[in-house]
Design a protein around this motif. Structure first.
Motif, PDB file in Angstrom:
ATOM      1  N   PHE A   1       0.769  -1.016  -0.054  1.00  0.00           N
ATOM      2  CA  PHE A   1       0.030   0.191   0.148  1.00  0.00           C
ATOM      3  C   PHE A   1       0.671   1.140   0.061  1.00  0.00           C
ATOM      4  O   PHE A   1       0.495   2.164  -0.648  1.00  0.00           O
ATOM      5  CB  PHE A   1      -0.933   0.130   1.177  1.00  0.00           C
ATOM      6  CG  PHE A   1      -1.835   1.147   1.226  1.00  0.00           C
ATOM      7  CD1 PHE A   1      -3.043   1.175   0.555  1.00  0.00           C
ATOM      8  CD2 PHE A   1      -1.291   2.429   2.106  1.00  0.00           C
ATOM      9  CE1 PHE A   1      -3.805   2.495   0.696  1.00  0.00           C
ATOM     10  CE2 PHE A   1      -1.923   3.616   2.161  1.00  0.00           C
ATOM     11  CZ  PHE A   1      -3.321   3.214   1.541  1.00  0.00           C
ATOM     12  N   ASP A   2       2.055   1.335   0.665  1.00  0.00           N
ATOM     13  CA  ASP A   2       2.790   2.736   1.063  1.00  0.00           C
ATOM     14  C   ASP A   2       3.498   2.704  -0.493  1.00  0.00           C
ATOM     15  O   ASP A   2       3.403   3.963  -0.943  1.00  0.00           O
ATOM     16  CB  ASP A   2       3.830   2.206   1.809  1.00  0.00           C
ATOM     17  CG  ASP A   2       3.298   2.154   3.260  1.00  0.00           C
ATOM     18  OD1 ASP A   2       2.265   2.667   3.795  1.00  0.00           O
ATOM     19  OD2 ASP A   2       3.860   1.936   4.356  1.00  0.00           O
TER      20      ASP A   2
ATOM     21  N   ILE B   1       2.459   1.986  -3.252  1.00  0.00           N
ATOM     22  CA  ILE B   1       1.256   2.569  -4.166  1.00  0.00           C
ATOM     23  C   ILE B   1       0.938   3.996  -4.264  1.00  0.00           C
ATOM     24  O   ILE B   1       0.629   4.732  -4.922  1.00  0.00           O
ATOM     25  CB  ILE B   1      -0.066   1.541  -4.201  1.00  0.00           C
ATOM     26  CG1 ILE B   1       0.303   0.117  -4.619  1.00  0.00           C
ATOM     27  CG2 ILE B   1      -1.277   2.219  -4.830  1.00  0.00           C
ATOM     28  CD1 ILE B   1      -0.966  -0.660  -4.075  1.00  0.00           C
ATOM     29  N   ARG B   2       1.028   4.519  -2.743  1.00  0.00           N
ATOM     30  CA  ARG B   2       0.538   5.736  -2.366  1.00  0.00           C
ATOM     31  C   ARG B   2       1.676   6.562  -2.940  1.00  0.00           C
ATOM     32  O   ARG B   2       1.492   7.595  -3.394  1.00  0.00           O
ATOM     33  CB  ARG B   2       0.624   6.130  -0.771  1.00  0.00           C
ATOM     34  CG  ARG B   2      -0.034   7.241  -0.341  1.00  0.00           C
ATOM     35  CD  ARG B   2      -0.517   7.204   0.948  1.00  0.00           C
ATOM     36  NE  ARG B   2       0.576   6.606   1.952  1.00  0.00           N
ATOM     37  CZ  ARG B   2       0.017   6.436   3.411  1.00  0.00           C
ATOM     38  NH1 ARG B   2      -1.407   6.767   3.559  1.00  0.00           N
ATOM     39  NH2 ARG B   2       0.972   5.629   4.043  1.00  0.00           N
ATOM     40  N   GLU B   3       3.050   5.877  -2.638  1.00  0.00           N
ATOM     41  CA  GLU B   3       4.141   6.718  -3.018  1.00  0.00           C
ATOM     42  C   GLU B   3       4.218   7.041  -4.517  1.00  0.00           C
ATOM     43  O   GLU B   3       4.440   8.156  -4.811  1.00  0.00           O
ATOM     44  CB  GLU B   3       5.547   6.196  -2.597  1.00  0.00           C
ATOM     45  CG  GLU B   3       6.836   6.724  -2.875  1.00  0.00           C
ATOM     46  CD  GLU B   3       8.010   6.088  -2.559  1.00  0.00           C
ATOM     47  OE1 GLU B   3       9.280   6.255  -3.023  1.00  0.00           O
ATOM     48  OE2 GLU B   3       7.897   4.974  -1.765  1.00  0.00           O
TER      49      GLU B   3
ATOM     50  N   GLY C   1       1.639   6.925  -7.023  1.00  0.00           N
ATOM     51  CA  GLY C   1       0.522   7.511  -7.234  1.00  0.00           C
ATOM     52  C   GLY C   1       0.104   7.312  -8.729  1.00  0.00           C
ATOM     53  O   GLY C   1       0.600   6.400  -9.164  1.00  0.00           O
TER      54      GLY C   1
ATOM     55  N   TYR D   1       7.246   2.359 -10.758  1.00  0.00           N
ATOM     56  CA  TYR D   1       7.695   1.613  -9.501  1.00  0.00           C
ATOM     57  C   TYR D   1       9.192   1.304  -9.892  1.00  0.00           C
ATOM     58  O   TYR D   1       9.784   0.537  -8.832  1.00  0.00           O
ATOM     59  CB  TYR D   1       6.958   0.443  -9.538  1.00  0.00           C
ATOM     60  CG  TYR D   1       5.455   0.755  -9.077  1.00  0.00           C
ATOM     61  CD1 TYR D   1       5.193   0.839  -7.714  1.00  0.00           C
ATOM     62  CD2 TYR D   1       4.548   1.163  -9.853  1.00  0.00           C
ATOM     63  CE1 TYR D   1       3.937   1.084  -7.097  1.00  0.00           C
ATOM     64  CE2 TYR D   1       3.095   1.542  -9.367  1.00  0.00           C
ATOM     65  CZ  TYR D   1       3.003   1.411  -7.958  1.00  0.00           C
ATOM     66  OH  TYR D   1       1.540   1.802  -7.752  1.00  0.00           O
TER      67      TYR D   1
ATOM     68  N   HIS E   1      10.564   0.048  -2.460  1.00  0.00           N
ATOM     69  CA  HIS E   1       9.838  -1.081  -2.298  1.00  0.00           C
ATOM     70  C   HIS E   1      10.407  -2.243  -3.513  1.00  0.00           C
ATOM     71  O   HIS E   1      10.641  -3.167  -3.411  1.00  0.00           O
ATOM     72  CB  HIS E   1       8.511  -1.145  -2.699  1.00  0.00           C
ATOM     73  CG  HIS E   1       7.595  -2.176  -2.250  1.00  0.00           C
ATOM     74  ND1 HIS E   1       7.310  -3.086  -3.168  1.00  0.00           N
ATOM     75  CD2 HIS E   1       7.233  -2.942  -1.288  1.00  0.00           C
ATOM     76  CE1 HIS E   1       6.523  -4.145  -3.142  1.00  0.00           C
ATOM     77  NE2 HIS E   1       6.436  -4.018  -1.660  1.00  0.00           N
TER      78      HIS E   1
END
Length: 518
Positions: free
Chosen positions: A425-426, A428-430, A432, A437, A442
């Motif tokens: 989740f973090d 994905i939030r980072e 945006g 990626y 991550h």
């Protein structure tokens, strides 16, 4: 013994592995015993399982099986079976009582204990192509099997960590006389590999010679050899409805010695078995269970497995076909029945293609995935099989090992892990809606072992592939095979043990080996 994969980098990592013979020609996965996490595919409903079981029991009690071995018939007569000439009929109560004696799983421990195998449960192990009379490669084409080529395939068998046992000869070295072939071939097998070894169940002399060679290679006393399975054999029925003399003789000797016996009927629907797949499976089970009942009567609790080699033929030519939809369903059905009888199961990785082309790989992939789907424990011919078992190909061996590694990767639990870091989740939030990626921490923490990394597949686009020489898959596989053979280093063996093993072989050769009629 380690039966789970250690954490790895890029399908094996570039750090090298002490458990791999030879140099790091490819970046391969480490040795492990793969565990199949999936629920088996079960085509049969409960009534279907019972229908096949009852059909097999009716075959055994009303039609019977021809046992072409007098000793076997004497044992079965003593057990209360009805013996008429070579025909033996046995009732369901006897068969099921004998089957219940068999272990649901067992181990086989070769000369290197780190290569111990589990046959049963959720473990699935893979072996090399076995017993083709010919070989084929890109340089030399198709030719009769010979001793030097046989040794090349042993090197591939030892080198690849996804190959767990050394099965029958690949190819059959016809330049070594049949009377001494088992001696020379097993000497090479036991010195060029340290994996579980197979012995052909072709009569008393060959089986007893191989047992003694496995004992010597392991540095074992006679008591240590017999205390646990150290080797195995595979016997085939002569479908329909027949077991021959030498295979039964060898199987009985091995069973009494506590060694593994796999019973695999060869039932081709439309030729040696009914054209319906349930009929072919029923016949196969009857033949297999008859031999298992015999072995459990003479050696209660001996390690056995039921095999399946049920496929269909081309009804236009009569040629065997493999990797077909019918083959896949027959394997799944037999797996379901093996669980009904609580027996380990053997299947195969096979095809009908003549060269290592697209047909070879889709048929073999169908075969291998049906083994996975069926809950198979032991997969014969998993690498190198061509022309319905008449050819062993080193290029096909390499290509098949790529598929086997993919299957092993598919089993790894991290692929479906759902921990907080897996849900990401973090990250994905980072990233945006506007980022990517590649650069986030991550990804940086995981990219080296996030995905399967192939050693034979080429994932470049067409232009890059063409600029790099436009090498086709079989050509890449040929190059890899040659590099493995050229740089191979055999596994360690104590010099005194090797000398004792060679002395035994030389003595038995001087004595004439096994009797033949030519």
């Amino acid at each position: 013994m380690t039966d789970q994969a250690p954490r790895r980098r890029r399908a094996g990592g570039r750090r090298g592995h002490a458990d791999r013979a030879g140099t790091a020609v490819i970046d391969q996965m480490p040795w492990r015993l793969p565990r199949n996490p999936d629920k088996p595919v079960e085509p049969l409903r409960e009534e279907g399982v019972l229908a096949i079981h009852k059909g097999a029991m009716r075959i055994l009690s009303e039609i019977g099986i021809e046992f072409l071995n007098e000793e076997a018939r004497e044992h079965l007569a003593r057990a209360g079976c009805k013996v008429t000439g070579t025909n033996v009929r046995m009732d369901e109560d006897f068969v099921m009582e004998m089957v219940r004696r068999a272990p649901s799983s067992f181990t086989i421990t070769p000369r290197n204990p780190e290569r111990q195998l589990i046959i049963g449960g959720d473990v699935i192990v893979f072996g090399n192509v076995s017993s083709p009379p010919n070989s084929w490669d890109l340089e030399r084409g198709k030719r009769s099997g010979d001793f030097e080529t046989y040794k090349e395939f042993l090197k591939l068998t030892q080198y690849f960590n996804c190959i767990h046992f050394a099965g029958g000869y690949a190819p059959e070295p016809i330049d070594v006389h049949a009377s001494i072939r088992h001696l020379e071939c097993l000497y090479e097998k036991l010195t060029l590999t340290d994996k579980v070894a197979h012995a052909y169940s072709l009569g008393k002399e060959r089986v007893e010679d191989v047992m003694e060679m496995v004992r010597i290679a392991g540095g074992l006393t006679e008591e240590e050899f017999r205390a646990t399975p150290r080797m195995y054999t595979n016997i085939n029925s002569v479908s329909p409805l027949k077991h021959d003399f030498p295979m039964l003789e060898g199987a009985m000797i091995l069973a009494r010695a506590g060694q593994g016996v796999v019973v695999t009927p060869f039932t081709l629907a439309g030729a040696m078995a009914p054209v319906t797949m349930s009929g072919a499976v029923t016949l196969s089970l009857a033949e297999g269970l008859a031999a298992i009942a015999l072995l459990q009567f003479i050696a209660p609790g001996c390690p056995v497995a039921i095999g399946t080699f049920t496929s269909n033929v081309d009804m236009k030519s009569g040629a065997p076909a493999f990797g077909t939809p019918e083959y896949m369903r027959a394997t799944q059905m037999t797996g379901q029945m093996a669980r009904f009888y609580d027996l380990p199961m053997r299947a195969s990785g096979v095809c009908a293609a003549n060269v290592p082309d697209g047909q070879a790989m889709w048929e073999t992939s169908n075969s291998l995935w049906s083994a996975v789907q069926s809950g198979t424990n032991m997969v014969y011919h998993a690498a190198g099989w061509l022309e319905g078992g008449l050819i062993a190909s080193p290029e096909k061996f390499v290509m098949d090992c790529e598929v086997l590694q993919m299957i092993q990767r598919y089993f790894e639990p991290q692929l479906w892990a759902t921990g907080e870091e897996d849900i990401a989740f973090d990250a994905i939030r980072e990233v945006g809606p506007d980022g990517h990626y590649f650069g986030v921490q991550h990804t940086q923490d995981r990219y080296q072992d996030a995905f399967y990394a192939p050693f034979a597949s080429d994932w470049r686009n067409f232009e890059a592939w063409e600029a790099g020489g436009g090498e086709w898959t079989a050509e890449r596989a040929h190059r890899i095979y040659k590099e493995i053979s050229g740089s191979f280093e055999p596994p360690a063996m104590d010099a005194a043990v090797k000398e004792e093993l060679r002395a035994f072989v030389d003595r038995r050769i001087a004595e004439g080996g096994a009797p033949t009629d030519f």
